[in-house]
Design a protein around this motif. Structure first.
Motif, short mmCIF file in Angstrom:
data_model
loop_
_atom_site.label_atom_id
_atom_site.label_comp_id
_atom_site.label_asym_id
_atom_site.label_seq_id
_atom_site.Cartn_x
_atom_site.Cartn_y
_atom_site.Cartn_z
N LEU A 11 0.79 -1.25 -0.12
CA LEU A 11 0.15 0.05 0.08
C LEU A 11 0.98 1.34 0.02
O LEU A 11 1.70 1.41 0.79
N ILE A 12 0.95 2.02 -0.90
CA ILE A 12 1.77 2.97 -1.29
C ILE A 12 1.21 4.37 -0.86
O ILE A 12 0.01 4.70 -1.36
N SER A 13 1.45 5.40 0.07
CA SER A 13 0.95 6.48 0.47
C SER A 13 1.98 7.44 0.78
O SER A 13 2.18 7.54 2.10
N VAL A 14 2.65 8.20 -0.18
CA VAL A 14 3.78 9.00 -0.01
C VAL A 14 3.61 10.00 1.16
O VAL A 14 4.54 10.18 2.01
N HIS A 15 2.44 10.78 0.72
CA HIS A 15 2.18 11.96 1.90
C HIS A 15 1.52 11.57 3.01
O HIS A 15 1.28 12.42 4.01
N GLY A 16 0.88 10.46 3.10
CA GLY A 16 -0.14 10.04 4.24
C GLY A 16 0.49 9.12 5.10
O GLY A 16 0.03 7.84 4.90
N ASP A 17 1.25 9.28 5.99
CA ASP A 17 1.83 8.38 6.91
C ASP A 17 0.66 7.57 7.74
O ASP A 17 0.35 7.91 8.69
N PRO A 18 0.55 6.08 7.58
CA PRO A 18 -0.20 5.40 8.26
C PRO A 18 0.09 5.22 9.78
O PRO A 18 -0.85 4.62 10.55
N ALA A 19 1.36 5.31 10.01
CA ALA A 19 1.69 5.16 11.22
C ALA A 19 1.67 6.47 12.18
O ALA A 19 2.09 6.32 13.40
N ILE A 20 1.35 7.56 11.70
CA ILE A 20 1.59 8.71 12.05
C ILE A 20 0.31 9.18 13.08
O ILE A 20 -0.64 8.54 12.97
N GLU A 21 0.38 10.05 14.09
CA GLU A 21 -0.69 10.53 14.84
C GLU A 21 -1.78 10.89 14.07
O GLU A 21 -1.47 11.88 13.25
N PHE A 22 -2.93 10.66 14.18
CA PHE A 22 -3.93 11.28 13.13
C PHE A 22 -4.32 12.53 13.71
O PHE A 22 -4.56 12.84 14.97
N GLY A 23 -5.22 13.27 12.78
CA GLY A 23 -5.70 14.59 13.14
C GLY A 23 -4.65 15.83 13.30
O GLY A 23 -5.01 17.00 13.52
N LYS A 24 -3.46 15.56 12.56
CA LYS A 24 -2.36 16.75 12.51
C LYS A 24 -2.52 17.17 11.23
O LYS A 24 -3.27 16.77 10.32
N GLU A 26 -2.23 17.83 7.40
CA GLU A 26 -2.20 16.73 6.16
C GLU A 26 -2.25 15.49 6.85
O GLU A 26 -1.81 14.55 6.23
N ALA A 27 -2.34 15.11 8.16
CA ALA A 27 -2.85 13.98 8.43
C ALA A 27 -4.32 13.61 8.73
O ALA A 27 -4.87 14.42 9.71
N GLY A 28 -5.16 13.08 8.06
CA GLY A 28 -6.47 13.05 7.90
C GLY A 28 -7.06 11.49 7.65
O GLY A 28 -6.53 10.64 7.90
N GLY A 29 -8.06 11.65 6.70
CA GLY A 29 -8.86 10.69 6.17
C GLY A 29 -7.98 9.40 5.41
O GLY A 29 -7.91 8.28 5.64
N GLN A 30 -6.89 9.90 4.61
CA GLN A 30 -6.05 9.09 4.10
C GLN A 30 -5.18 8.42 4.91
O GLN A 30 -4.99 7.03 4.61
N ASN A 31 -4.60 8.77 5.88
CA ASN A 31 -3.89 8.14 6.80
C ASN A 31 -4.58 7.05 7.67
O ASN A 31 -4.04 5.85 7.72
N THR A 114 -2.13 2.44 -4.68
CA THR A 114 -1.64 3.54 -4.29
C THR A 114 -2.70 4.42 -3.87
O THR A 114 -3.98 4.36 -4.15
N ASN A 115 -2.31 5.55 -3.21
CA ASN A 115 -3.27 6.50 -2.58
C ASN A 115 -2.99 7.79 -2.89
O ASN A 115 -1.65 8.32 -2.51
N TYR A 116 -3.67 8.47 -3.30
CA TYR A 116 -3.48 10.13 -3.71
C TYR A 116 -2.56 10.08 -5.08
O TYR A 116 -1.81 9.10 -5.32
#
Ligand code: UDP
Length: 442
Positions: A11-24, A26-31, A114-116
């Motif tokens: 699963l490729i998500s260049v700018h939406g890190d799935p391991a980051i804290e959500f809600g920051k 650029e961190a939202g639905g995609q993450n 891929t995502n986005y």
């Protein structure tokens, strides 16, 4: 599910890190989407590798979420946060890192999801280089976004994005639209060619819906008879928080001493979300709403169920939303949603049954929806109950992952694709990655 042979998916998500804290920022639905889809696929038996860009030296290069599900971070471009509109030039380096990692670790991917649009470019390169197949989720469409913002705000990267989004739709083995509305936009605004399946986003139905209203209000110290209006999401002008606060000023309940408002979402002073939060706070002051409004900051996924359950209504006033996870999280928690009558919100919210829809940016319409629900607690409870049932039936992550898994299996069993004949746009800003050779004409 037990597969006879190992099934591995990237699963490729260049700018939406799935391991980051959500809600920051650029961190939202995609993450949230990538992380939950990844974990649910792993529960189904897939070996899941989620790839993203590393934005700080403090971040681990590999995060193991659970058995068979990990996030792998590549340094591509500077080791710092870079807004998504400035990332295109670093993508060739990301592709090289991916290929190197795959080779060094003896990994083979028959299919990448891929995502986005940024990741879609990476996926199109990988198709050429390793002959894999590609599934793509847009999360946001340039053609829709640029139609809803001022001409002066359209970024220089727009032309590349539109070009890549069109080529992707015409060449990917499958594009996943998360709502019928998103599919219609793809057909009207992007291309009539290409294969699209509709598989919605999901939510964690064990997490959202786990807290009762009384318990939630006690935990948040909110009176049982308060009229609580909730917003959850990023601070971005296109999220329409201004519409919500202006609607509260026009609401019949404006002078009711029981009215309370919570605005939840992270922000960093000086960054775009911090600037939007300052702007919203100034409007809240100007409208005389300060004493009843709480800016709760970033709300973790652990505390969010309590906030949703405590609220009388959750308002999603976005100018546009391809899906809108917040709406189904609130609904799963038994809270009716008042949302803009756009995109995926028209798919998730059933007007008069699980909430209400109002035209985007229409302050009087939002005020009237808020009044209708707040003045009728019995109807509110009925809407909330129906909302919860709808999400349980249609929008669980496990159900979503099952549909994706079936799609991946179907696609990998089909013959290998013929190489893409059209040239894919090359980052004009490749100087940013001067040490990287972009080998387009393989
Ligand atoms: N979110 C969160 N904490 C916050 C604000 C938002 O965890 O303080 C999460 C929220 O629960 C949801 C996601 O961020 O899962 C936002 O997704 P949505 O599709 O609503 O909007 P997007 O950010 O993709 O525009």
């Amino acid at each position: 599910m037990n597969f006879k042979t190992e099934r591995r998916i990237a699963l490729i998500s260049v700018h939406g890190d799935p391991a980051i804290e959500f809600g920051k920022e650029e961190a939202g639905g995609q993450n949230v989407y990538v992380r939950n889809v990844g974990e649910a696929l792993a529960r189904l038996g897939w070996q899941v590798d989620m790839y993203t860009r590393r934005v700080s030296a403090a971040q681990d290069e590999i995060v193991q979420h659970m058995p068979n599900c990990r996030t792998i971070r590549f340094s591509a471009g500077p080791l710092e946060f870079v807004p998504r509109d400035e990332l295109f030039g670093y993508l060739p380096e990301f592709v090289e890192k991916f290929l190197k990692f795959q080779q060094e670790n003896g990994l083979t991917y028959e299919l990448v999801h891929t995502n986005y649009w940024l990741s879609s470019w990476v996926g199109m390169q990988l198709k050429k280089k390793i002959g894999c197949k590609q599934v793509h989720t847009y999360h946001s469409l340039g053609a829709v976004k640029y139609a809803t913002i001022d001409q002066k705000d359209i970024p220089p990267i727009a032309a590349n994005r539109l070009d890549v989004e069109c080529q992707l739709l015409e060449t990917a083995e499958r594009v996943v639209a998360t709502s019928p509305q998103e599919k219609a936009h793809m057909r009207q605004l992007v291309s009539t060619k290409g294969n699209i399946d509709i598989i919605p986003c999901g939510t964690d139905i064990q997490r959202f819906g786990s807290v009762g209203r009384d318990e939630a209000r006690a935990a948040l110290k909110i009176d049982s008879d308060a009229k609580l209006v909730l917003y959850v999401g990023r601070f971005d002008p296109r999220k329409g928080i201004e519409t919500l606060v202006r609607a509260l000023r026009e609401s019949k309940f404006y002078s009711d001493e029981k009215l309370r408002v919570i605005i939840g979402g992270g922000s960093v002073p000086g960054q775009s979300d911090g600037i939007e939060r300052d702007r919203i706070e100034a409007i809240v002051d100007e409208l005389g709403l300060r004493s009843i409004t709480t800016f709760a900051g970033r709300l973790s996924q652990e505390v969010l169920p309590t906030y949703y359950a405590a609220a009388d209504i959750c308002v999603v006033p976005s100018h546009y939303e391809p899906f809108g996870l917040v709406a189904i999280e609130a609904m799963a928690s038994g809270t009716p949603v008042i949302a803009s009558d756009v995109g995926g919100l028209q798919f998730t919210v059933v007007p008069e049954q699980t909430g209400l829809l109002a035209p985007p940016q229409d302050v009087p319409a939002f005020a009237s929806c808020i009044d209708r629900i707040l003045e009728n607690p019995e109807w509110r409870a009925k809407l909330g109950e129906a909302a919860k049932i709808r999400v349980r039936k249609k929008f669980s992550w496990d159900g979503v992952a099952e549909q994706l898994s079936e799609l991946y299996i179907k696609l990998t069993e089909q013959p290998v694709p013929v190489p893409v004949p059209v040239p894919i746009p090359v980052p004009a800003t490749a100087t940013a990655t001067a040490s990287v050779t972009v080998t387009e004409k393989e």
